[in-house]
Design an enzyme around this catalytic site. Sequence first.
Site, PDB file in Angstrom:
ATOM      1  N   LYS A  40       0.836  -1.213   0.000  1.00 15.37           N
ATOM      2  CA  LYS A  40       0.000   0.000   0.000  1.00 15.37           C
ATOM      3  C   LYS A  40       0.868   1.260   0.000  1.00 15.37           C
ATOM      4  O   LYS A  40       0.669   2.174  -0.786  1.00 15.37           O
ATOM      5  CB  LYS A  40      -0.905   0.011   1.238  1.00 15.37           C
ATOM      6  CG  LYS A  40      -1.554   1.366   1.519  1.00 15.37           C
ATOM      7  CD  LYS A  40      -2.403   1.368   2.760  1.00 15.37           C
ATOM      8  CE  LYS A  40      -1.683   1.663   4.050  1.00 15.37           C
ATOM      9  NZ  LYS A  40      -1.437   3.088   4.337  1.00 15.37           N
ATOM     10  N   ASN A  41       1.852   1.281   0.906  1.00 11.76           N
ATOM     11  CA  ASN A  41       2.609   2.522   1.068  1.00 11.76           C
ATOM     12  C   ASN A  41       3.627   2.742  -0.057  1.00 11.76           C
ATOM     13  O   ASN A  41       4.182   3.828  -0.185  1.00 11.76           O
ATOM     14  CB  ASN A  41       3.289   2.555   2.437  1.00 11.76           C
ATOM     15  CG  ASN A  41       2.261   2.755   3.541  1.00 11.76           C
ATOM     16  OD1 ASN A  41       1.112   3.087   3.267  1.00 11.76           O
ATOM     17  ND2 ASN A  41       2.667   2.538   4.779  1.00 11.76           N
ATOM     18  N   ARG A  99      -4.929  10.887   3.959  1.00 15.65           N
ATOM     19  CA  ARG A  99      -3.693  11.571   4.307  1.00 15.65           C
ATOM     20  C   ARG A  99      -2.591  11.341   3.266  1.00 15.65           C
ATOM     21  O   ARG A  99      -1.840  12.235   2.930  1.00 15.65           O
ATOM     22  CB  ARG A  99      -3.235  11.116   5.686  1.00 15.65           C
ATOM     23  CG  ARG A  99      -2.536  12.218   6.375  1.00 15.65           C
ATOM     24  CD  ARG A  99      -1.767  11.882   7.561  1.00 15.65           C
ATOM     25  NE  ARG A  99      -0.985  13.063   7.868  1.00 15.65           N
ATOM     26  CZ  ARG A  99       0.148  13.348   7.295  1.00 15.65           C
ATOM     27  NH1 ARG A  99       0.650  12.539   6.403  1.00 15.65           N
ATOM     28  NH2 ARG A  99       0.798  14.461   7.597  1.00 15.65           N
ATOM     29  N   CYS A 126      -4.349  12.938  12.756  1.00 16.30           N
ATOM     30  CA  CYS A 126      -5.214  11.775  12.795  1.00 16.30           C
ATOM     31  C   CYS A 126      -5.001  11.093  14.128  1.00 16.30           C
ATOM     32  O   CYS A 126      -4.219  11.580  14.945  1.00 16.30           O
ATOM     33  CB  CYS A 126      -4.946  10.846  11.615  1.00 16.30           C
ATOM     34  SG  CYS A 126      -3.351  10.068  11.672  1.00 16.30           S
ATOM     35  N   ARG A 178       0.807  14.705  12.884  1.00 18.08           N
ATOM     36  CA  ARG A 178       1.215  14.501  11.496  1.00 18.08           C
ATOM     37  C   ARG A 178       1.433  15.799  10.705  1.00 18.08           C
ATOM     38  O   ARG A 178       0.734  16.090   9.726  1.00 18.08           O
ATOM     39  CB  ARG A 178       0.230  13.563  10.798  1.00 18.08           C
ATOM     40  CG  ARG A 178      -0.021  12.350  11.667  1.00 18.08           C
ATOM     41  CD  ARG A 178      -0.456  11.136  10.972  1.00 18.08           C
ATOM     42  NE  ARG A 178       0.431  10.598   9.968  1.00 18.08           N
ATOM     43  CZ  ARG A 178       0.104   9.556   9.216  1.00 18.08           C
ATOM     44  NH1 ARG A 178      -1.064   8.983   9.362  1.00 18.08           N
ATOM     45  NH2 ARG A 178       0.941   9.101   8.316  1.00 18.08           N
ATOM     46  N   ASP A 217       4.575   0.687  11.916  1.00 17.85           N
ATOM     47  CA  ASP A 217       3.372   0.055  11.367  1.00 17.85           C
ATOM     48  C   ASP A 217       3.186  -1.395  11.824  1.00 17.85           C
ATOM     49  O   ASP A 217       2.180  -2.022  11.476  1.00 17.85           O
ATOM     50  CB  ASP A 217       3.374   0.131   9.829  1.00 17.85           C
ATOM     51  CG  ASP A 217       3.205   1.555   9.327  1.00 17.85           C
ATOM     52  OD1 ASP A 217       2.781   2.412  10.126  1.00 17.85           O
ATOM     53  OD2 ASP A 217       3.501   1.810   8.147  1.00 17.85           O
ATOM     54  N   ARG A 236      -8.781  -0.239   4.228  1.00 11.83           N
ATOM     55  CA  ARG A 236      -7.874   0.751   3.629  1.00 11.83           C
ATOM     56  C   ARG A 236      -6.541   0.113   3.278  1.00 11.83           C
ATOM     57  O   ARG A 236      -5.873   0.553   2.332  1.00 11.83           O
ATOM     58  CB  ARG A 236      -7.601   1.891   4.626  1.00 11.83           C
ATOM     59  CG  ARG A 236      -8.733   2.860   4.813  1.00 11.83           C
ATOM     60  CD  ARG A 236      -8.256   4.002   5.697  1.00 11.83           C
ATOM     61  NE  ARG A 236      -6.883   4.336   5.379  1.00 11.83           N
ATOM     62  CZ  ARG A 236      -5.912   4.556   6.257  1.00 11.83           C
ATOM     63  NH1 ARG A 236      -6.158   4.522   7.537  1.00 11.83           N
ATOM     64  NH2 ARG A 236      -4.697   4.839   5.864  1.00 11.83           N
TER      65      ARG A 236
HETATM   66  N1  EPU Z   1       7.012  14.552  10.398  1.00 12.46           N
HETATM   67  C1  EPU Z   1       7.276  15.868  10.657  1.00 12.46           C
HETATM   68  N2  EPU Z   1       7.153  16.764   9.626  1.00 12.46           N
HETATM   69  C2  EPU Z   1       6.774  16.386   8.376  1.00 12.46           C
HETATM   70  C3  EPU Z   1       6.499  15.039   8.128  1.00 12.46           C
HETATM   71  C4  EPU Z   1       6.629  14.121   9.167  1.00 12.46           C
HETATM   72  O1  EPU Z   1       7.627  16.231  11.773  1.00 12.46           O
HETATM   73  O2  EPU Z   1       6.695  17.245   7.502  1.00 12.46           O
HETATM   74  C5  EPU Z   1       7.141  13.563  11.486  1.00 12.46           C
HETATM   75  C6  EPU Z   1       5.849  12.821  11.783  1.00 12.46           C
HETATM   76  O3  EPU Z   1       5.040  13.552  12.668  1.00 12.46           O
HETATM   77  C7  EPU Z   1       6.363  11.539  12.383  1.00 12.46           C
HETATM   78  C8  EPU Z   1       7.629  11.270  11.582  1.00 12.46           C
HETATM   79  O4  EPU Z   1       8.027  12.548  11.042  1.00 12.46           O
HETATM   80  O5  EPU Z   1       6.717  11.747  13.717  1.00 12.46           O
HETATM   81  C9  EPU Z   1       7.534  10.275  10.483  1.00 12.46           C
HETATM   82  O6  EPU Z   1       6.424  10.567   9.644  1.00 12.46           O
HETATM   83  P1  EPU Z   1       6.447  10.284   8.091  1.00 12.46           P
HETATM   84  O7  EPU Z   1       6.383  11.576   7.357  1.00 12.46           O
HETATM   85  O8  EPU Z   1       7.581   9.371   7.762  1.00 12.46           O
HETATM   86  O9  EPU Z   1       5.047   9.526   7.879  1.00 12.46           O
HETATM   87  P2  EPU Z   1       4.206   9.561   6.551  1.00 12.46           P
HETATM   88  O10 EPU Z   1       5.093   9.647   5.402  1.00 12.46           O
HETATM   89  O11 EPU Z   1       3.107  10.538   6.674  1.00 12.46           O
HETATM   90  C10 EPU Z   1       4.216   6.986   6.074  1.00 12.46           C
HETATM   91  C11 EPU Z   1       3.220   5.884   5.998  1.00 12.46           C
HETATM   92  C12 EPU Z   1       2.714   5.535   7.388  1.00 12.46           C
HETATM   93  C13 EPU Z   1       3.914   5.140   8.251  1.00 12.46           C
HETATM   94  C14 EPU Z   1       4.949   6.271   8.254  1.00 12.46           C
HETATM   95  C15 EPU Z   1       6.220   5.931   9.022  1.00 12.46           C
HETATM   96  C16 EPU Z   1       2.165   6.138   3.825  1.00 12.46           C
HETATM   97  C17 EPU Z   1       0.936   6.451   3.048  1.00 12.46           C
HETATM   98  N3  EPU Z   1       2.094   6.269   5.148  1.00 12.46           N
HETATM   99  O12 EPU Z   1       3.525   8.109   6.611  1.00 12.46           O
HETATM  100  O13 EPU Z   1       1.857   4.420   7.235  1.00 12.46           O
HETATM  101  O14 EPU Z   1       3.490   4.879   9.559  1.00 12.46           O
HETATM  102  O15 EPU Z   1       5.316   6.593   6.894  1.00 12.46           O
HETATM  103  O16 EPU Z   1       6.815   4.805   8.493  1.00 12.46           O
HETATM  104  O17 EPU Z   1       3.186   5.772   3.267  1.00 12.46           O
HETATM  105  C18 EPU Z   1       0.143   2.929   7.816  1.00 12.46           C
HETATM  106  O18 EPU Z   1       0.362   2.333   6.748  1.00 12.46           O
HETATM  107  O19 EPU Z   1      -0.610   2.460   8.714  1.00 12.46           O
HETATM  108  C19 EPU Z   1       0.772   4.223   8.048  1.00 12.46           C
HETATM  109  C20 EPU Z   1       0.343   5.090   8.968  1.00 12.46           C
END
Ligand code: EPU
Length: 420
Positions: free
Chosen positions: A22-23, A91, A115, A120, A306, A398
């Site tokens: 998915k990701n 998201r 969320c 986030r 995850d 999802r």
């Molecule tokens: N963060 C910031 N600033 C930003 C972006 C992120 O401070 O601009 C922080 C976040 O708050 C968090 C950390 O950095 O503490 C990591 O967040 P990241 O940006 O890596 O998360 P994401 O890219 O929004 C993806 C996956 C998530 C998974 C995370 C971490 C997708 C669609 N989502 O989210 O997947 O938990 O990376 O590996 O790829 C799931 O599949 O259940 C899921 C939540």
Amino acid sequence: MDSFLIEGGRPLRGEVTIGGSKNAVLPILAATLLTSDTCTLHRVPDLSDVRFMLKILESLGAEAEFKDGTVTVRAARIKGFGDYELIRKMRGSICILGPLLARCGEARVSLPGGCVIGTRPIDLHLKGLAALKAQITIDSGYIQAEARKLGGNTVFLGGRAGPTVLGTANVMMAATLAEGVTVIESAACEPEVGDLANFLVSMGARIQGIGSPTLTITGVKQLHGTEHEVIPDRIEACTFICAAAATRGEIIVHGSRPEHFAAVLDKLREAGVRVDRKAGTLRVSGPTRLKPADITTMPYAGFPTDVQAQFMALMCLAKGTSVITERIFESRFMHVAELMRLGADIAIEGPNAIVKGGKPLSGAPVMASDLRASAALVIAGLAARGSTQVHRIYHLDRGYERMEQKLRALGAKIDRVAGE
Ligand code: EPU
């Protein structure tokens, strides 16, 4: 809203095949916007998040088709503005920002809210795009980004909790069409980012350092269509392995890439789970007595956030104390209260959950709060005595393809109950 009705206490036995990630596929679908040619993707999981992303692409003017695990997208002509309602709901749709900006010179995307797993923020996405010379304004809940021509730069994308997965994806995608060289320092090294990078390279992008924390992207004038097979979902694989171990079952997992979840396999072995690799498959045997194990979630190649909830469900069954530390998201313990309804003994102290495992779990009605929390409740329900009803499983839909069918094929007694 549909729910799952699980009759627990049956060991999982049999074979399961892991679907596409998915990701990985969500940002790859967004990347198809970078070309006017046709892109074909294989091993695409049929998930509500994927269907959602396809609707978003269509709302931007792309043509998309999804049949038998293959998606074709042709974004011959697109606009920088899509259906805001759709974009706001998922998201992961934030990753259309980079491609839209690079292709159209402008993009307007609704600001994703927090969320249940945390606030986030997206400051790192915006910092990266601003470094590529985009003008970004936030107005009435929307991100408005403009750039007549993006320009390469060096940008550090590490944050409080380490690198950002979708932030790295957004900046890397935008940089493929920027003028000059972009260096992303502290880039996320998750396999899903690597898969996106490989997809972009197959479209004609120039990217060095794939899989490492330093990505060097040399902008090209245009990208072309391509064909790509999405990597298997490491989180789905880990979820089934935890379910097999929790039910003291024995399963064979096909189609996974164990090198993508080495940290989880290491902890499973510490907990006494037998995992043998043989000719592209994994044989998993749950022990009669699980041992406690501590985990701390970290960016790749550490233990993934995850899988934290699913591993916690497993540790509820291990006699002794396990400390589960969540370092990526600040409130990713929504499953704790629900696991306690099933009889688990867990105390939360800041980022730590102290699990005193080994007490028998017994079925109860529980509420799913997010995707991985739901998976943890399904695992606990499969291991518990009696029946467990997991409400609000739209969260599971999802991110898990035909989960109940795959579990039933392994001997689980699990039914989908249509919601009122
Ligand atoms: N963060 C910031 N600033 C930003 C972006 C992120 O401070 O601009 C922080 C976040 O708050 C968090 C950390 O950095 O503490 C990591 O967040 P990241 O940006 O890596 O998360 P994401 O890219 O929004 C993806 C996956 C998530 C998974 C995370 C971490 C997708 C669609 N989502 O989210 O997947 O938990 O990376 O590996 O790829 C799931 O599949 O259940 C899921 C939540």
